[in-house]
Enzyme design. Structure first.
Site, PDB file in Angstrom:
ATOM      1  N   HIS A   1       0.817  -1.221   0.000  1.00 40.76           N
ATOM      2  CA  HIS A   1       0.000   0.000   0.000  1.00 40.76           C
ATOM      3  C   HIS A   1       0.852   1.273   0.000  1.00 40.76           C
ATOM      4  O   HIS A   1       0.354   2.350  -0.357  1.00 40.76           O
ATOM      5  CB  HIS A   1      -0.978   0.003   1.186  1.00 40.76           C
TER       6      HIS A   1
ATOM      7  N   HIS B   1       7.934  -1.855   2.361  1.00 39.14           N
ATOM      8  CA  HIS B   1       7.563  -0.446   2.180  1.00 39.14           C
ATOM      9  C   HIS B   1       8.770   0.449   1.883  1.00 39.14           C
ATOM     10  O   HIS B   1       8.801   1.181   0.891  1.00 39.14           O
ATOM     11  CB  HIS B   1       6.857   0.085   3.431  1.00 39.14           C
TER      12      HIS B   1
END
Length: 516
Positions: free
Chosen positions: A213, A275
């Site tokens: 995400h 990430h």
């Protein structure tokens, strides 16, 4: 037609027009079925369903085409699932203006219960989806099925087998079946490759969307535009001008009841290996030959393959005091809740430039940013080097912003210098513009078939090759976690590592987000 329905249909028409401009063809007209597996879990309630509702409310999901299915082991009715997720879909402050849209959205949701490794449940799911497709008058081969696996990775293989065997649709008339899988993609190189092989034996790579995400965040998506659409940065973005790069993630809370789960993974697997490493790729990659997803992902893989093995002396691990008070955490746990590691990229652009990845829980503040620090000015005639270097800072969250730290003259009669900034704060500059949640953007990309912001298999493998040796040394106890106090900056050794890597901290300057 009521006004709410007109707005949704009007926006849908506009989205179709923009789709044609961007992709050169009209979107598929077959029915769209979005299936959320693990529908009764936290991820689905807090992220997946809210993202779907926001896409629907903004007109990106056409009510004449879409239907949403929840699937999980929990035995509940359609209405019970709707009641469970209702409170997560709207904020109290704007609930009144979304009442009508919320009601219509919830009616699009149907629930099917069943186990994740049994044909019976997936046959019932396929029957429910097929009934929707018939009701929408979809031609066989034109319907679209998106399976979102909001599930632990351990059940990905059996679930994918069931989907392949019982829920895959024909796609000869523009239809498709796509699979979205959440991190963590394995725990090391071997387990990740095993998982990739199991899923890859069932679905082709263009059907698999490995979601991270962070790649959906507004400021992360801005990275390529900043680098390659601004002449200002082109000659500066290299080892001749940049002293070091920091990519930082901090949370001001601990594991909060999830200690047992977190202890299996640790901060490197949870944040840094995915990430922060994805952000590093965008900062360090060369210009792709086009914006096609494969060309962008090719350049990211080249960066990962250029990273040299991590040295233990360039790693500091920490574990906050009180972490092991959680009864689900072993008393002898060495799992890091904090890590700072220096990565070095062996290529012409970045040789000698340390990339410092830093992440931690129970820290003094909550933020995520990219900090590019430039080298000292040669011939410092103003004697101002002690005030700090130029830095370009991209604040990913909270208070999205970009600012450049500069040395300027202090207003007044004397020739004194001070650090200030050129500031682009999004809330001030883009007032009234809603910044979409990362999951909204990524789900929409999946529907469009755009894999630019998803992790390719060879990219995943290269990322695990970087961190697996270090992770195995940690598990053997060869690299120890240092205790640190909750609410602090982390272990003092981490600041010493930053200093050793060449980062110069600015003292006396604090960036303050501008008020509206």
């Amino acid at each position: 037609m009521d006004s709410g329905q007109w707005h949704v249909e009007k926006r849908s028409s506009l989205r179709n027009d923009s789709f044609v401009k961007e992709y050169g063809q009209a979107p598929e007209t077959g029915s769209l079925s979005i299936i959320v597996l693990g529908a009764s879990g936290d991820l689905a309630k807090k992220k997946t369903f809210p993202a779907l509702f926001n896409l629907y409310h903004q007109g990106f999901l056409n009510p004449d085409e879409v239907h949403i299915f929840g699937y999980a082991r929990t035995k509940i009715s359609d209405q019970e699932l709707r009641d469970r997720i209702r409170g997560y879909l709207v904020d109290e402050k704007n609930a009144s203006e979304k009442v009508e849209a919320l009601s219509k959205f919830l009616q699009l949701i149907k629930y099917v219960s069943g186990p994740y490794d049994s044909a019976d449940g997936f046959k019932r799911l396929d029957k429910a989806i097929s009934e929707h497709e018939v009701a929408k008058k979809s031609s066989e081969g034109s319907s679209r099925r998106l399976f979102y696996l909001a599930l632990p990775p351990s059940v990905y293989p059996p679930v994918c087998k069931m989907i392949k065997a019982w829920c895959t649709n024909k796609s000869d008339l523009g239809g498709w079946t796509r699979i979205v899988v959440e991190k963590p993609f394995g725990k090391d190189l071997e387990s990740a490759e095993q998982l990739s092989s199991q899923i890859g034996a069932l679905f082709d790579e263009p059907q698999i969307y490995r979601i991270d995400h962070y790649l959906g965040k507004e400021l992360v998506q801005n990275m390529l535009v900043l680098r390659f659409a601004n002449r200002l940065f082109l000659p500066l973005w290299n080892r001749d001008n940049i002293a070091n790069v920091q990519i930082v993630f901090r949370e001001d809370f601990g594991t909060e009841g999830r200690g047992g789960y977190f202890d299996e993974y640790g901060i490197i697997r949870d944040i840094i290996q995915n990430h922060l490493l994805q952000v590093l790729c965008l900062v360090a990659m060369e210009k792709p030959i086009s914006l096609k997803p494969e060309h962008i992902r090719d350049e990211k893989v080249k960066v990962l393959q250029s990273v040299i093995p991590i040295r233990d002396e360039e790693v500091v691990l920490g574990q906050y005091e009180g972490y092991k008070d959680d009864p689900t955490v072993p008393n002898d746990s060495n799992t890091p809740t904090f890590a700072t590691t220096v990565l070095r990229i062996d290529n012409e652009r970045w040789e000698g430039v340390p990339f410092i990845l830093k992440a931690g829980k129970a820290m003094s503040s909550k933020k995520a940013d990219i900090r590019i620090q430039f080298k000292d000015v040669p011939g410092d005639i103003f004697k101002c080097q002690k005030q700090g270097r130029n830095e370009f800072v991209i604040r990913l969250q909270p208070s999205e912003a970009m600012y450049m730290k500069l040395t300027v003259k202090q207003p007044g009669l004397e020739m004194q210098t001070v650090q200030s900034e050129l500031d682009l704060s999004y809330k001030q500059r883009y007032q009234g513009v809603s910044i979409p949640e990362a999951y909204e953007r990524l789900i929409l990309d999946t529907i469009k078939g755009d894999q630019q912001h998803f992790v390719r298999r060879d990219e995943l493998k290269a990322a695990w090759e970087i961190f697996t040796p270090l992770l195995h040394r940690i598990e053997k106890g060869e690299v120890k976690s240092i205790p640190y106090k909750p609410g602090s900056r982390g272990p003092a050794e981490a600041d010493k590592l930053l200093e050793k890597a060449g980062y110069l901290q600015t003292h006396g300057y604090i960036w303050i987000p501008p008020t509206l």
